[in-house]
Design an enzyme around this catalytic site. Sequence first.
Site, short mmCIF file in Angstrom:
data_model
loop_
_atom_site.label_atom_id
_atom_site.label_comp_id
_atom_site.label_asym_id
_atom_site.label_seq_id
_atom_site.Cartn_x
_atom_site.Cartn_y
_atom_site.Cartn_z
N ARG A 1 -6.21 -3.84 26.29
CA ARG A 1 -5.39 -2.90 25.53
C ARG A 1 -4.57 -3.61 24.46
O ARG A 1 -4.44 -3.12 23.33
CB ARG A 1 -4.49 -2.11 26.47
CG ARG A 1 -3.57 -1.09 25.80
CD ARG A 1 -4.23 -0.27 24.71
NE ARG A 1 -5.44 0.38 25.13
CZ ARG A 1 -6.33 0.90 24.29
NH1 ARG A 1 -6.16 0.81 22.99
NH2 ARG A 1 -7.41 1.49 24.74
N LYS B 1 8.13 -1.35 3.79
CA LYS B 1 8.08 -0.28 4.80
C LYS B 1 7.05 -0.66 5.86
O LYS B 1 5.92 -0.15 5.89
CB LYS B 1 7.76 1.05 4.15
CG LYS B 1 8.87 1.52 3.21
CD LYS B 1 8.52 2.83 2.52
CE LYS B 1 9.64 3.26 1.58
NZ LYS B 1 9.30 4.50 0.85
N LYS C 1 18.42 -1.93 -7.16
CA LYS C 1 18.14 -0.50 -6.98
C LYS C 1 19.39 0.31 -7.27
O LYS C 1 20.45 -0.23 -7.61
CB LYS C 1 17.61 -0.26 -5.57
CG LYS C 1 16.38 -1.13 -5.24
CD LYS C 1 15.71 -0.73 -3.96
CE LYS C 1 14.87 0.50 -4.15
NZ LYS C 1 14.09 0.83 -2.93
N ASP D 1 10.78 4.96 -10.57
CA ASP D 1 10.87 5.60 -9.26
C ASP D 1 10.73 7.12 -9.35
O ASP D 1 11.46 7.78 -10.10
CB ASP D 1 12.21 5.25 -8.62
CG ASP D 1 12.29 5.71 -7.17
OD1 ASP D 1 11.31 5.49 -6.42
OD2 ASP D 1 13.32 6.28 -6.78
N GLU E 1 15.32 -0.86 -10.80
CA GLU E 1 14.84 0.49 -10.55
C GLU E 1 15.44 1.47 -11.55
O GLU E 1 16.65 1.46 -11.79
CB GLU E 1 15.21 0.92 -9.13
CG GLU E 1 14.80 2.35 -8.78
CD GLU E 1 15.35 2.77 -7.43
OE1 GLU E 1 14.61 2.66 -6.44
OE2 GLU E 1 16.53 3.20 -7.37
#
Length: 285
Positions: free
Chosen positions: A107, A142, A174, A223, A202
């Site tokens: 597994r 992310k 940002k 963005d 950004e």
Amino acid sequence: MQTPDLGGFDLDAFITATLAEDLGGVADAARDLTATACLKPDARLSAVLAARGAVVVAGLFLADRFFRALDPACTVKALVADGDHVAPGTALLRVEGNARALLAAERSALNSLQHLTGIATLTRDYVDAMAGTGAILLDTRKTLPGLRQLEKYAVRMGGGTNHRMGLHDAPMVKDNHIAAAGGVTEAVSACKAAGLSNITVEVDRLDQIEAAIAAGADRLLLDNMAPETLRAAVALVAGRVPTEASGGVNLDTIAAIAATGVTHVSVGRITQSAPAADIGMDYED
């Protein structure tokens, strides 16, 4: 099987901790209640790991390491290579060794291989969807905590390009940095005063572009702009700095976004939301 460069990732610790999680706190095959009860200590097992669907493979070396961690004498043979695009039913890896040990590791080996292969497969879907535009697909930060190096490796296997690995290796100013610093000029000037270079800024409106470039931005993160706005942004930038589109990117929108003339498109979904690939381990006579 050769382990790729994972940028200092502690693979031994990962293997040990993952097995221990499944085996009650210690990486010991004897902790597998079912295999220990059903099989004699010297029972042997031969099995193949096979793809149930069409996938781009990533993480074969992890399966190898999991099996060898519990049975150092086992034999493992990769039948394809990481980065290969394979058809449904393709055998990826063959393993033979102590049955108790291999079943105890099954597994953990599959979870890791399925996860990385899922990322590589989704990445390839995005790369194919933006083909011919000239834009480059980037990943983001992310990622699942603790798995960034592995997940970014899978992105590379799928044909994507790694962006910054973390906050430590590239500055990105940002909206919250700009607000806290008192403005884009102040934020970028502070970065330059600190000796930083290759500064990304950004922007989410066209009227912010000139201010960001004038402040000394080396790159612009555009963005959450619609394609028509991105085209206008690219025209305003006029090649002075590279541009990166981000936000609202999925498989339905990436072709139009990439076709606006941006240099890069960054997509968090390829690591954050990639479904696990369907890969199974099947007994061989």
